[in-house]
Design a protein around this motif. Sequence first.
Motif, mmCIF file in Angstrom:
data_model
loop_
_atom_site.group_PDB
_atom_site.id
_atom_site.type_symbol
_atom_site.label_atom_id
_atom_site.label_comp_id
_atom_site.label_asym_id
_atom_site.label_seq_id
_atom_site.Cartn_x
_atom_site.Cartn_y
_atom_site.Cartn_z
ATOM 1 N N LYS A 645 18.067 35.947 32.963
ATOM 2 C CA LYS A 645 18.282 35.945 31.519
ATOM 3 C C LYS A 645 19.472 36.833 31.203
ATOM 4 N N HIS A 649 18.813 34.881 26.737
ATOM 5 C CA HIS A 649 18.859 33.439 27.000
ATOM 6 C C HIS A 649 18.544 33.169 28.464
ATOM 7 N N THR A 650 17.665 32.181 28.686
ATOM 8 C CA THR A 650 17.304 31.815 30.053
ATOM 9 C C THR A 650 18.354 30.853 30.626
ATOM 10 N N ILE A 651 18.921 31.188 31.774
ATOM 11 C CA ILE A 651 19.913 30.345 32.461
ATOM 12 C C ILE A 651 19.154 29.297 33.280
ATOM 13 N N SER A 668 23.085 25.538 32.299
ATOM 14 C CA SER A 668 22.959 25.551 30.834
ATOM 15 C C SER A 668 22.020 26.702 30.444
ATOM 16 N N TRP A 669 21.949 26.975 29.173
ATOM 17 C CA TRP A 669 21.032 28.060 28.741
ATOM 18 C C TRP A 669 20.189 27.605 27.556
ATOM 19 N N GLU A 670 19.054 28.233 27.423
ATOM 20 C CA GLU A 670 18.100 27.898 26.369
ATOM 21 C C GLU A 670 17.950 29.070 25.418
#
Length: 670
Positions: A645, A649-651, A668-670
């Motif tokens: 993270k 944001h989680t990668i 991508s990230w969430e």
Amino acid sequence: MQNTSSEYKELVKQSGRTFKAKVICTFPDNTQKIFTDSDIMQNGLKINDATSNEGSFDVGCAIIKELVLELDNSNKQLSDIDFSNAKFDVRIGLVIEQKYDGTTKTEWIKKGIYYTEEITENENFVSIVAYDAMSKFDKPYNSSLRFPQMLLSIFSDACTACGVPYASLVFPNSTFYVQSKDFINENTTYRDIISYVAQLACCFVRIDVDGIAHMRWYEDTNREIIERQKISDGVTVTCALITTADEDSKTYIIGHSGYAVNIEDNPLAQGAVNTLSQAFTNNILEKTITPFEGEILSDPSIEAGDIVTIYDYSGNAYKTYITSVTFNIDNKMQIACDAETFNEKNRAGGSQSATIIAMAKKQAEMQISEYDIRVQQMNQLATNAMGYYETVESQDDGSIICYMHDKENLSDSKTIWKKTVDGIFISSDGGKTYIAGVDKNGNAVLKILATEGIVADWINAGTLNANLIKSGTLNGNTIKADTLSGEAIKTGTLDGDTIKANTLNGNTIIAGTLNGNAIKTGTLDAGQISSGSIDAGMIKTGTIKSSGTNPTSLNLSTGEFISSNTDGSYKLRIINGKIYVTAGGGKEFLLVTSNAGKASLKIESIEYTGSIDSAGSDTSIAGKTVYTNTLKAAGSEELNIESPKIDGHTIVFNTRTLSDGTTLKYLSWE
């Protein structure tokens, strides 16, 4: 009612009976003079006794018993006698046998011990007014007793402070806790205090004929008053109203509406007073009080506090209470049960008084210990002791059982000492039960033990209260107490396999050595706990707290601190300043903080090191915060990070296959 023989019970009802009087006067220097009938004026011995205020039936009274004694001084024979501070032990005897040689046999009854209050010298006699030991409670209440306290502790403390021994601490609601003494005003006396205790116990306080304080209620005597009495309509008590002294004062109703006993302005009535209900249910609720007053042939065995059967002029029987007695050796005796009728009570606006007669005395007395009080009482009994009768029973094997008893016939006796090879046993109910004694193995059962020293392997106490408990060595396999409280509890060694207390309170608890396989307490509350050594197989407590303006700290210079789940799956261990975490059979983690400007995290053989700037911030990831779920060592030179993270944001690692079959890999990230 005092115990008497069958012969006495028959003779006392007859008009031709003869009474004798004996008054043992003890002066401050312990010299004595005995006054008999020839020294006492006609109608010159009167005793006023009561358990309730005049005109009402009350709960919680602590009334002084009064002696009025008039001694003949026609020949100035008393001129050189100073009765100030004298003590009067009064005995009344009924002549039960007139022998042919002119001698008589007399059954004596104690009528109490009284202390000089007033002296009046007339031309031909000296008049003395004396009060019983209840008068000793008439001094300002200035107890240092720490609250919360149980009613029994408040009562015993008052008795000790005023130099009056008590008979027992077993009475209704004795273990009710009073949280604070903030509601006790500065004008309160010790007699007020014991009256407040008695109100909450649904009792009255009474001094017996030996000068001992009793917390008790009316007792059925099976005595019939044969003279017809003027009787008022009876009233049945249906409820008790108890108003608390708390700031948010509430009135609790025990029972149902009707004729009520009302307790208010009692500073000890705090909290859930509805829990006191059983005593009121047992003693007074749904009980009928039949008011009456009248005269009967004098009977010194009848006392205030008796329940008797009386008859009206039509011969109807009523069982009722005696609340006041006036005994006169040369005249008839007045007895009464005072209670307001239901209509009188309502017209007066309400409530029945539950206060005490105010007979305040200014009296300065030196406070002495309870042990000293018991010694004085024992000496008093020994000095003026009455004789005993003896009955010997022969056994089939030639041995004997010996009884010492208070009346000539064993069947009439109430106090009995039974001596056998198995022990000496004491009964106060005519031999129905033996409530005290010592057996052949040295085991003793006693109601109250007063001693200068106790050494014991086992001590079990419901309540142990003291401002100071000191001991070089206190040894016991088991020490149990519902409450152990004191200003200071000190011991060189406290050694026990089990030490249990629901509450242990003290400003200072100091022990050179505290040893025990199990030390258990619901609450451990102390300003200071010091010990050279605390050694125990198990120490349990729900919460360990330290409060104050300074930060809370736990210092362990040596040894281990271990915290784990009950199944042992998780452990936190502190050893020599280092924190170890063990999780369910996994590896052992070591967390180390360096003082050299570096922060390091060691997980088995893998080490991450980041620099710390002057402000204490971690600058190793360019100001970004990195969180990981798992750190894995894939090799000696590689560190893999799963589910990283950045700034929250989680990668996420993704793959995508195009129509031409090309596979793309991207983040991508969430």
